[in-house]
Design a protein around this motif. Structure first.
Motif, PDB file in Angstrom:
ATOM      1  N   GLY A  79     109.748  21.607  41.279  1.00 34.81           N
ATOM      2  CA  GLY A  79     109.576  22.795  40.456  1.00 34.81           C
ATOM      3  C   GLY A  79     110.159  22.619  39.075  1.00 34.81           C
ATOM      4  O   GLY A  79     110.761  21.598  38.752  1.00 34.81           O
ATOM      5  N   GLN A  80     109.975  23.652  38.286  1.00 38.57           N
ATOM      6  CA  GLN A  80     110.412  23.628  36.894  1.00 38.57           C
ATOM      7  C   GLN A  80     111.924  23.745  36.741  1.00 38.57           C
ATOM      8  O   GLN A  80     112.483  23.305  35.747  1.00 38.57           O
ATOM      9  CB  GLN A  80     109.748  24.774  36.125  1.00 38.57           C
ATOM     10  CG  GLN A  80     108.239  24.723  36.115  1.00 38.57           C
ATOM     11  CD  GLN A  80     107.723  23.535  35.341  1.00 38.57           C
ATOM     12  OE1 GLN A  80     108.313  23.132  34.355  1.00 38.57           O
ATOM     13  NE2 GLN A  80     106.622  22.959  35.796  1.00 38.57           N
ATOM     14  N   ALA A  81     112.564  24.368  37.729  1.00 38.88           N
ATOM     15  CA  ALA A  81     113.991  24.651  37.605  1.00 38.88           C
ATOM     16  C   ALA A  81     114.817  23.379  37.718  1.00 38.88           C
ATOM     17  O   ALA A  81     114.665  22.603  38.649  1.00 38.88           O
ATOM     18  CB  ALA A  81     114.413  25.642  38.677  1.00 38.88           C
ATOM     19  N   THR A  82     115.648  23.172  36.750  1.00 41.11           N
ATOM     20  CA  THR A  82     116.588  22.051  36.771  1.00 41.11           C
ATOM     21  C   THR A  82     117.967  22.604  36.445  1.00 41.11           C
ATOM     22  O   THR A  82     118.124  23.779  36.166  1.00 41.11           O
ATOM     23  CB  THR A  82     116.203  20.980  35.733  1.00 41.11           C
ATOM     24  OG1 THR A  82     116.211  21.588  34.435  1.00 41.11           O
ATOM     25  CG2 THR A  82     114.845  20.389  36.027  1.00 41.11           C
ATOM     26  N   GLY A  83     118.943  21.770  36.469  1.00 43.29           N
ATOM     27  CA  GLY A  83     120.275  22.210  36.065  1.00 43.29           C
ATOM     28  C   GLY A  83     121.180  22.492  37.238  1.00 43.29           C
ATOM     29  O   GLY A  83     121.033  21.937  38.325  1.00 43.29           O
ATOM     30  N   GLY A  84     122.125  23.412  37.005  1.00 38.75           N
ATOM     31  CA  GLY A  84     123.187  23.677  37.952  1.00 38.75           C
ATOM     32  C   GLY A  84     122.724  24.109  39.324  1.00 38.75           C
ATOM     33  O   GLY A  84     123.255  23.644  40.334  1.00 38.75           O
ATOM     34  N   LEU A  85     121.746  24.986  39.392  1.00 37.61           N
ATOM     35  CA  LEU A  85     121.284  25.479  40.685  1.00 37.61           C
ATOM     36  C   LEU A  85     120.690  24.360  41.523  1.00 37.61           C
ATOM     37  O   LEU A  85     121.004  24.212  42.704  1.00 37.61           O
ATOM     38  CB  LEU A  85     120.260  26.603  40.499  1.00 37.61           C
ATOM     39  CG  LEU A  85     119.730  27.203  41.795  1.00 37.61           C
ATOM     40  CD1 LEU A  85     120.841  27.910  42.559  1.00 37.61           C
ATOM     41  CD2 LEU A  85     118.590  28.154  41.516  1.00 37.61           C
ATOM     42  N   ARG A  86     119.868  23.556  40.917  1.00 36.72           N
ATOM     43  CA  ARG A  86     119.247  22.446  41.644  1.00 36.72           C
ATOM     44  C   ARG A  86     120.300  21.437  42.111  1.00 36.72           C
ATOM     45  O   ARG A  86     120.261  20.957  43.245  1.00 36.72           O
ATOM     46  CB  ARG A  86     118.203  21.772  40.761  1.00 36.72           C
ATOM     47  CG  ARG A  86     117.439  20.694  41.491  1.00 36.72           C
ATOM     48  CD  ARG A  86     116.459  20.024  40.550  1.00 36.72           C
ATOM     49  NE  ARG A  86     115.729  19.014  41.251  1.00 36.72           N
ATOM     50  CZ  ARG A  86     114.415  19.016  41.400  1.00 36.72           C
ATOM     51  NH1 ARG A  86     113.697  19.972  40.878  1.00 36.72           N
ATOM     52  NH2 ARG A  86     113.824  18.052  42.048  1.00 36.72           N
ATOM     53  N   ARG A  87     121.255  21.127  41.239  1.00 33.37           N
ATOM     54  CA  ARG A  87     122.328  20.201  41.611  1.00 33.37           C
ATOM     55  C   ARG A  87     123.158  20.747  42.777  1.00 33.37           C
ATOM     56  O   ARG A  87     123.512  20.017  43.695  1.00 33.37           O
ATOM     57  CB  ARG A  87     123.231  19.908  40.416  1.00 33.37           C
ATOM     58  CG  ARG A  87     122.640  18.916  39.427  1.00 33.37           C
ATOM     59  CD  ARG A  87     123.665  18.463  38.413  1.00 33.37           C
ATOM     60  NE  ARG A  87     124.265  19.557  37.654  1.00 33.37           N
ATOM     61  CZ  ARG A  87     123.760  20.068  36.538  1.00 33.37           C
ATOM     62  NH1 ARG A  87     122.658  19.579  36.028  1.00 33.37           N
ATOM     63  NH2 ARG A  87     124.379  21.061  35.911  1.00 33.37           N
ATOM     64  N   GLU A  88     123.469  22.039  42.725  1.00 31.32           N
ATOM     65  CA  GLU A  88     124.258  22.650  43.806  1.00 31.32           C
ATOM     66  C   GLU A  88     123.478  22.645  45.116  1.00 31.32           C
ATOM     67  O   GLU A  88     124.051  22.397  46.184  1.00 31.32           O
ATOM     68  CB  GLU A  88     124.661  24.079  43.430  1.00 31.32           C
ATOM     69  CG  GLU A  88     125.620  24.098  42.276  1.00 31.32           C
ATOM     70  CD  GLU A  88     126.747  25.076  42.439  1.00 31.32           C
ATOM     71  OE1 GLU A  88     126.976  25.562  43.561  1.00 31.32           O
ATOM     72  OE2 GLU A  88     127.401  25.331  41.429  1.00 31.32           O
ATOM     73  N   LEU A  89     122.169  22.901  45.053  1.00 29.44           N
ATOM     74  CA  LEU A  89     121.345  22.881  46.261  1.00 29.44           C
ATOM     75  C   LEU A  89     121.283  21.477  46.840  1.00 29.44           C
ATOM     76  O   LEU A  89     121.435  21.283  48.049  1.00 29.44           O
ATOM     77  CB  LEU A  89     119.941  23.415  45.962  1.00 29.44           C
ATOM     78  CG  LEU A  89     118.985  23.538  47.138  1.00 29.44           C
ATOM     79  CD1 LEU A  89     119.582  24.363  48.269  1.00 29.44           C
ATOM     80  CD2 LEU A  89     117.662  24.134  46.679  1.00 29.44           C
ATOM     81  N   GLU A  90     121.084  20.477  45.988  1.00 29.84           N
ATOM     82  CA  GLU A  90     121.063  19.081  46.451  1.00 29.84           C
ATOM     83  C   GLU A  90     122.395  18.700  47.089  1.00 29.84           C
ATOM     84  O   GLU A  90     122.419  18.063  48.142  1.00 29.84           O
ATOM     85  CB  GLU A  90     120.752  18.131  45.291  1.00 29.84           C
ATOM     86  CG  GLU A  90     119.320  18.153  44.848  1.00 29.84           C
ATOM     87  CD  GLU A  90     119.069  17.322  43.591  1.00 29.84           C
ATOM     88  OE1 GLU A  90     120.036  17.048  42.828  1.00 29.84           O
ATOM     89  OE2 GLU A  90     117.908  16.964  43.371  1.00 29.84           O
ATOM     90  N   ALA A  91     123.495  19.083  46.467  1.00 32.68           N
ATOM     91  CA  ALA A  91     124.825  18.752  46.995  1.00 32.68           C
ATOM     92  C   ALA A  91     125.052  19.426  48.347  1.00 32.68           C
ATOM     93  O   ALA A  91     125.580  18.808  49.279  1.00 32.68           O
ATOM     94  CB  ALA A  91     125.906  19.168  46.004  1.00 32.68           C
ATOM     95  N   PHE A  92     124.628  20.674  48.470  1.00 29.27           N
ATOM     96  CA  PHE A  92     124.802  21.390  49.741  1.00 29.27           C
ATOM     97  C   PHE A  92     123.993  20.724  50.843  1.00 29.27           C
ATOM     98  O   PHE A  92     124.495  20.501  51.951  1.00 29.27           O
ATOM     99  CB  PHE A  92     124.382  22.849  49.594  1.00 29.27           C
ATOM    100  CG  PHE A  92     124.578  23.643  50.854  1.00 29.27           C
ATOM    101  CD1 PHE A  92     125.786  24.255  51.102  1.00 29.27           C
ATOM    102  CD2 PHE A  92     123.563  23.760  51.790  1.00 29.27           C
ATOM    103  CE1 PHE A  92     125.992  24.977  52.280  1.00 29.27           C
ATOM    104  CE2 PHE A  92     123.754  24.476  52.962  1.00 29.27           C
ATOM    105  CZ  PHE A  92     124.964  25.088  53.201  1.00 29.27           C
ATOM    106  N   LEU A  93     122.738  20.403  50.546  1.00 29.83           N
ATOM    107  CA  LEU A  93     121.887  19.765  51.547  1.00 29.83           C
ATOM    108  C   LEU A  93     122.459  18.405  51.957  1.00 29.83           C
ATOM    109  O   LEU A  93     122.511  18.068  53.142  1.00 29.83           O
ATOM    110  CB  LEU A  93     120.464  19.621  51.020  1.00 29.83           C
ATOM    111  CG  LEU A  93     119.699  20.929  50.823  1.00 29.83           C
ATOM    112  CD1 LEU A  93     118.406  20.687  50.078  1.00 29.83           C
ATOM    113  CD2 LEU A  93     119.447  21.628  52.144  1.00 29.83           C
ATOM    114  N   GLU A  94     122.897  17.636  50.969  1.00 32.26           N
ATOM    115  CA  GLU A  94     123.464  16.316  51.245  1.00 32.26           C
ATOM    116  C   GLU A  94     124.712  16.425  52.116  1.00 32.26           C
ATOM    117  O   GLU A  94     124.909  15.643  53.045  1.00 32.26           O
ATOM    118  CB  GLU A  94     123.792  15.609  49.939  1.00 32.26           C
ATOM    119  CG  GLU A  94     124.289  14.193  50.109  1.00 32.26           C
ATOM    120  CD  GLU A  94     124.553  13.524  48.777  1.00 32.26           C
ATOM    121  OE1 GLU A  94     125.698  13.088  48.564  1.00 32.26           O
ATOM    122  OE2 GLU A  94     123.613  13.465  47.955  1.00 32.26           O
TER     123      GLU A  94
END
Length: 163
Positions: free
Chosen positions: A38-53
């Motif tokens: 998706g278009q959204a990048t930045g803090g939210l995406r990084r936090e979601l990736e970190a949580f999933l990981e």
């Protein structure tokens, strides 16, 4: 005598534990991999990736049988909600909204949904740098809340489809 001091605490602990009380946490252990797009990048995406990981879910490219969490749009706003005697802003509302769709094999499995979280904080006109830091901390909390909401949606979908 010592037992008398701690007896109410022990009884309360046993009572709470016995009634099945527990803090809610997401169980997405059935997902081995997920795609974020998706278009959204930045803090939210990084936090979601970190949580999933941290929960053992790999972030991979979209593919067959891979759930794609598509972050369509992320909007943040800051607006005054209260004024001081001098008619300047005394409190602000921070708000973060995100539009998300879950896609599996090119088809939406969950209709587009919007999630939002907000916090209100007081502006300290004598300590603007402290107010800025508070704003940054609150935005981080808001992003964490949105990530949890996305994960809870994933969990609900996973349970509904027995994946």
């Amino acid at each position: 005598m010592l037992l008398g001091k701690f007896l109410p605490t022990i009884l309360l602990t046993v009572l709470i534990g016995g009634c099945g009380f527990q803090l809610r946490s997401a169980d997405i252990s059935g997902l081995e991999a997920i795609s974020l797009s998706g278009q959204a990048t930045g803090g939210l995406r990084r936090e979601l990736e970190a949580f999933l990981e941290s929960n053992g879910v790999k972030s991979v490219a979209p593919g067959p049988n891979i759930v794609d969490v598509r972050l369509l749009d992320v909007r943040s706003s800051r607006r005054p909600v209260a004024t001081s005697v001098r008619m300047d802003a005394a409190q602000y509302e921070l708000r973060l909204e995100v539009d998300v769709v879950l896609i599996l094999d090119g088809k939406p499995v969950l209709a587009d949904f919007s999630l939002a979280a907000q916090r209100i904080y007081s502006l300290d006109s004598l300590n603007l740098s402290g107010s800025y830091e508070e704003e940054q901390l609150l935005m981080s909390e808001i992003r964490e809340e949105i990530v949890n909401l996305i994960v809870f949606r994933l969990e609900a979908w996973q349970q509904a489809t027995n994946r």
